[in-house]
Design a protein around this motif. Structure first.
Motif, PDB file in Angstrom:
ATOM      1  N   GLY A 183      48.665   4.278  59.692  1.00 46.17           N
ATOM      2  CA  GLY A 183      48.200   2.844  59.925  1.00 46.17           C
ATOM      3  C   GLY A 183      47.338   2.198  58.912  1.00 46.17           C
ATOM      4  N   ALA A 184      46.031   3.220  58.559  1.00 43.21           N
ATOM      5  CA  ALA A 184      45.127   2.766  57.609  1.00 43.21           C
ATOM      6  C   ALA A 184      45.606   2.698  56.401  1.00 43.21           C
ATOM      7  CB  ALA A 184      44.241   4.058  57.684  1.00 43.21           C
ATOM      8  N   VAL A 185      46.544   3.537  55.890  1.00 39.24           N
ATOM      9  CA  VAL A 185      47.197   3.245  54.544  1.00 39.24           C
ATOM     10  C   VAL A 185      48.022   2.272  54.202  1.00 39.24           C
ATOM     11  CG1 VAL A 185      48.602   4.279  52.752  1.00 39.24           C
ATOM     12  CG2 VAL A 185      46.810   5.834  53.874  1.00 39.24           C
ATOM     13  N   LEU A 186      48.848   1.851  55.425  1.00 43.08           N
ATOM     14  CA  LEU A 186      49.658   0.732  55.377  1.00 43.08           C
ATOM     15  C   LEU A 186      48.636  -0.498  55.427  1.00 43.08           C
ATOM     16  CD1 LEU A 186      52.529   1.643  57.753  1.00 43.08           C
ATOM     17  CD2 LEU A 186      52.622   1.575  55.359  1.00 43.08           C
ATOM     18  N   THR A 187      47.776  -0.610  56.048  1.00 43.43           N
ATOM     19  CA  THR A 187      46.957  -1.671  56.038  1.00 43.43           C
ATOM     20  C   THR A 187      46.238  -1.677  54.716  1.00 43.43           C
ATOM     21  OG1 THR A 187      46.304  -1.504  58.639  1.00 43.43           O
ATOM     22  CG2 THR A 187      44.769  -2.704  57.337  1.00 43.43           C
ATOM     23  N   HIS A 188      45.824  -0.843  54.189  1.00 45.67           N
ATOM     24  CA  HIS A 188      45.245  -1.019  52.841  1.00 45.67           C
ATOM     25  C   HIS A 188      46.336  -1.269  51.721  1.00 45.67           C
ATOM     26  CE1 HIS A 188      42.639   0.545  49.365  1.00 45.67           C
ATOM     27  NE2 HIS A 188      43.793   0.869  48.814  1.00 45.67           N
ATOM     28  N   MET A 189      47.297  -1.038  51.733  1.00 52.50           N
ATOM     29  CA  MET A 189      48.565  -1.392  50.955  1.00 52.50           C
ATOM     30  C   MET A 189      48.741  -3.098  51.043  1.00 52.50           C
ATOM     31  SD  MET A 189      50.950   1.822  50.341  1.00 52.50           S
ATOM     32  CE  MET A 189      51.976   1.485  51.847  1.00 52.50           C
ATOM     33  N   TYR A 190      48.604  -3.465  52.497  1.00 56.59           N
ATOM     34  CA  TYR A 190      48.882  -4.821  52.715  1.00 56.59           C
ATOM     35  C   TYR A 190      47.615  -5.718  52.034  1.00 56.59           C
ATOM     36  CZ  TYR A 190      48.474  -9.287  55.341  1.00 56.59           C
ATOM     37  OH  TYR A 190      48.585 -10.574  55.498  1.00 56.59           O
ATOM     38  N   GLU A 191      46.213  -5.302  52.314  1.00 55.85           N
ATOM     39  CA  GLU A 191      45.343  -5.889  51.628  1.00 55.85           C
ATOM     40  C   GLU A 191      45.621  -6.106  50.006  1.00 55.85           C
ATOM     41  OE1 GLU A 191      41.583  -4.747  54.210  1.00 55.85           O
ATOM     42  OE2 GLU A 191      42.584  -3.176  52.991  1.00 55.85           O
ATOM     43  N   GLU A 192      45.788  -4.810  49.415  1.00 56.13           N
ATOM     44  CA  GLU A 192      46.041  -4.880  48.041  1.00 56.13           C
ATOM     45  C   GLU A 192      47.364  -5.978  47.600  1.00 56.13           C
ATOM     46  OE1 GLU A 192      44.845  -0.366  46.684  1.00 56.13           O
ATOM     47  OE2 GLU A 192      47.157  -0.813  47.223  1.00 56.13           O
ATOM     48  N   GLU A 193      48.549  -5.664  48.091  1.00 54.06           N
ATOM     49  CA  GLU A 193      49.695  -6.750  48.107  1.00 54.06           C
ATOM     50  C   GLU A 193      49.399  -8.166  48.314  1.00 54.06           C
ATOM     51  OE1 GLU A 193      52.919  -4.769  49.723  1.00 54.06           O
ATOM     52  OE2 GLU A 193      52.917  -2.854  48.851  1.00 54.06           O
ATOM     53  N   SER A 194      48.806  -8.370  49.384  1.00 45.20           N
ATOM     54  CA  SER A 194      48.521  -9.878  49.962  1.00 45.20           C
ATOM     55  C   SER A 194      47.591 -10.503  49.141  1.00 45.20           C
ATOM     56  CB  SER A 194      48.521  -9.816  51.326  1.00 45.20           C
ATOM     57  OG  SER A 194      47.242  -9.216  51.697  1.00 45.20           O
ATOM     58  N   HIS A 195      46.602  -9.796  48.480  1.00 42.94           N
ATOM     59  CA  HIS A 195      45.586 -10.659  47.869  1.00 42.94           C
ATOM     60  C   HIS A 195      44.903 -10.158  46.708  1.00 42.94           C
ATOM     61  CE1 HIS A 195      43.524  -9.528  51.547  1.00 42.94           C
ATOM     62  NE2 HIS A 195      42.466  -9.674  50.984  1.00 42.94           N
ATOM     63  N   TRP A 196      44.252  -9.022  46.870  1.00 45.19           N
ATOM     64  CA  TRP A 196      43.481  -8.134  45.976  1.00 45.19           C
ATOM     65  C   TRP A 196      44.217  -7.928  44.760  1.00 45.19           C
ATOM     66  CZ3 TRP A 196      41.635  -3.270  49.086  1.00 45.19           C
ATOM     67  CH2 TRP A 196      40.957  -3.789  50.172  1.00 45.19           C
ATOM     68  N   PHE A 197      45.463  -7.464  44.596  1.00 47.74           N
ATOM     69  CA  PHE A 197      46.061  -7.500  43.176  1.00 47.74           C
ATOM     70  C   PHE A 197      46.540  -8.802  42.818  1.00 47.74           C
ATOM     71  CE2 PHE A 197      46.796  -2.364  43.716  1.00 47.74           C
ATOM     72  CZ  PHE A 197      45.040  -2.150  43.525  1.00 47.74           C
ATOM     73  N   LEU A 198      46.908  -9.642  43.612  1.00 47.50           N
ATOM     74  CA  LEU A 198      47.272 -11.004  43.151  1.00 47.50           C
ATOM     75  C   LEU A 198      46.250 -11.525  42.337  1.00 47.50           C
ATOM     76  CD1 LEU A 198      49.664 -12.186  46.211  1.00 47.50           C
ATOM     77  CD2 LEU A 198      50.260 -10.639  44.109  1.00 47.50           C
ATOM     78  N   ARG A 199      45.193 -11.382  42.976  1.00 41.42           N
ATOM     79  CA  ARG A 199      43.967 -11.951  42.231  1.00 41.42           C
ATOM     80  C   ARG A 199      43.629 -11.571  40.756  1.00 41.42           C
ATOM     81  NH1 ARG A 199      39.891 -12.411  47.515  1.00 41.42           N
ATOM     82  NH2 ARG A 199      41.104 -14.389  48.682  1.00 41.42           N
ATOM     83  N   LEU A 200      43.741  -9.931  41.037  1.00 39.05           N
ATOM     84  CA  LEU A 200      43.721  -9.299  39.520  1.00 39.05           C
ATOM     85  C   LEU A 200      44.733  -9.648  38.701  1.00 39.05           C
ATOM     86  CD1 LEU A 200      42.441  -7.121  37.862  1.00 39.05           C
ATOM     87  CD2 LEU A 200      43.651  -5.277  38.974  1.00 39.05           C
ATOM     88  N   LYS A 201      45.800  -9.804  38.937  1.00 46.31           N
ATOM     89  CA  LYS A 201      46.702 -10.278  37.804  1.00 46.31           C
ATOM     90  C   LYS A 201      46.593 -11.559  37.329  1.00 46.31           C
ATOM     91  CE  LYS A 201      51.850 -10.506  37.394  1.00 46.31           C
ATOM     92  NZ  LYS A 201      51.723 -11.540  36.421  1.00 46.31           N
ATOM     93  N   ASP A 202      46.213 -12.335  38.227  1.00 44.52           N
ATOM     94  CA  ASP A 202      45.844 -13.836  37.816  1.00 44.52           C
ATOM     95  C   ASP A 202      44.630 -13.918  37.073  1.00 44.52           C
ATOM     96  OD1 ASP A 202      48.044 -14.773  39.176  1.00 44.52           O
ATOM     97  OD2 ASP A 202      47.165 -15.663  40.833  1.00 44.52           O
ATOM     98  N   LYS A 203      43.687 -13.089  37.334  1.00 43.45           N
ATOM     99  CA  LYS A 203      42.434 -13.258  36.393  1.00 43.45           C
ATOM    100  C   LYS A 203      42.116 -12.534  35.198  1.00 43.45           C
ATOM    101  CE  LYS A 203      39.534 -14.472  40.524  1.00 43.45           C
ATOM    102  NZ  LYS A 203      38.138 -14.085  41.239  1.00 43.45           N
ATOM    103  N   SER A 204      43.050 -11.442  35.170  1.00 43.18           N
ATOM    104  CA  SER A 204      42.779 -10.416  34.221  1.00 43.18           C
ATOM    105  C   SER A 204      43.588 -10.751  32.952  1.00 43.18           C
ATOM    106  CB  SER A 204      43.433  -8.981  34.641  1.00 43.18           C
ATOM    107  OG  SER A 204      43.355  -8.010  33.257  1.00 43.18           O
ATOM    108  N   ASP A 205      42.972 -10.832  31.922  1.00 43.86           N
ATOM    109  CA  ASP A 205      43.608 -11.009  30.465  1.00 43.86           C
ATOM    110  C   ASP A 205      44.136  -9.701  29.743  1.00 43.86           C
ATOM    111  OD1 ASP A 205      41.139 -10.097  29.786  1.00 43.86           O
ATOM    112  OD2 ASP A 205      40.503 -11.784  28.530  1.00 43.86           O
ATOM    113  N   ARG A 206      44.086  -8.646  30.425  1.00 42.65           N
ATOM    114  CA  ARG A 206      44.345  -7.274  29.951  1.00 42.65           C
ATOM    115  C   ARG A 206      45.328  -6.394  30.850  1.00 42.65           C
ATOM    116  NH1 ARG A 206      40.108  -3.515  30.684  1.00 42.65           N
ATOM    117  NH2 ARG A 206      39.632  -4.927  32.686  1.00 42.65           N
TER     118      ARG A 206
END
Length: 197
Positions: free
Chosen positions: A134-157
């Motif tokens: 449950g904890a890992v699935l929640t963590h992955m959801y946070e990454e997939e729903s916004h954290w990593f989308l922001r990184l992809k959009d903001k990073s130039d690398r």
């Protein structure tokens, strides 16, 4: 489940399966094939499959083997994120999310260490599995729903991040052969591991 486990569950409630699936699909839609986000999503799929293998294992020996395979995958994946992606997230102005991500992964590692000390033939073993999943699935959801989308959009690398993510994943025991869906678990060592009970 410990008092701490119950408190943590109340603070960060687990999103339902529909929300998790939607987040994965949305992230996959913007991920570049072979890019770091694509690899992360492949690894998340593999982690979900390894949790299922743990749930489906019936004998103590099979449970220990499945737990070991999950641990290898989680370790390689989390270390690649911690060394490559979370620093990049912080550098893109998302320090709070990066810090939260580190905290969640450290907590999961501590829970995995506790899980190893529970006899695999007991109901407590399955309870701990459910809590960690449950904890890992929640963590992955946070990454997939916004954290990593922001990184992809903001990073130039993004290309550099993909190279470094792959490098760290493989250095920490993962294997990208056959797509990004494998990790090197030593089957011989798993077979030698004896159950705790």
């Amino acid at each position: 489940m410990s008092v701490v486990d119950k408190v943590l569950g109340k603070i960060t409630p687990m999103p339902n399966e529909e929300k998790r699936n939607e987040a994965t699909a949305n992230a996959r839609a913007v991920a570049s094939t072979g890019g770091w986000l694509w690899m992360v999503l492949d690894h998340h799929d593999e982690i979900r499959a390894r949790f299922a293998a743990c749930r489906d294992a019936e004998s103590a020996e099979d449970r220990v083997a499945a737990m070991r395979e999950l641990a290898v995958m989680l370790n390689a994946h989390s270390m690649a994120e911690e060394v490559v992606l979370y620093p990049a997230l912080a550098q893109c102005g998302e320090k709070m999310h990066a810090g939260h991500a580190y905290t969640e992964q450290t907590t999961a590692k501590m829970q995995m260490a506790e899980w190893e000390n529970i006899a695999p033939s007991t109901p407590e073993w399955k309870d701990k599995l459910a809590h960690i999943e449950g904890a890992v699935l929640t963590h992955m959801y946070e990454e997939e729903s916004h954290w990593f989308l922001r990184l992809k959009d903001k990073s130039d690398r993004n290309e550099r991040l993909a190279d470094r993510y792959r490098e760290e994943f493989e250095r920490c025991g993962g294997s990208m052969s056959g797509g990004a869906r494998e990790s090197r678990g030593d089957a011989a060592e798993s077979a030698r591991m004896s159950p705790i009970d």
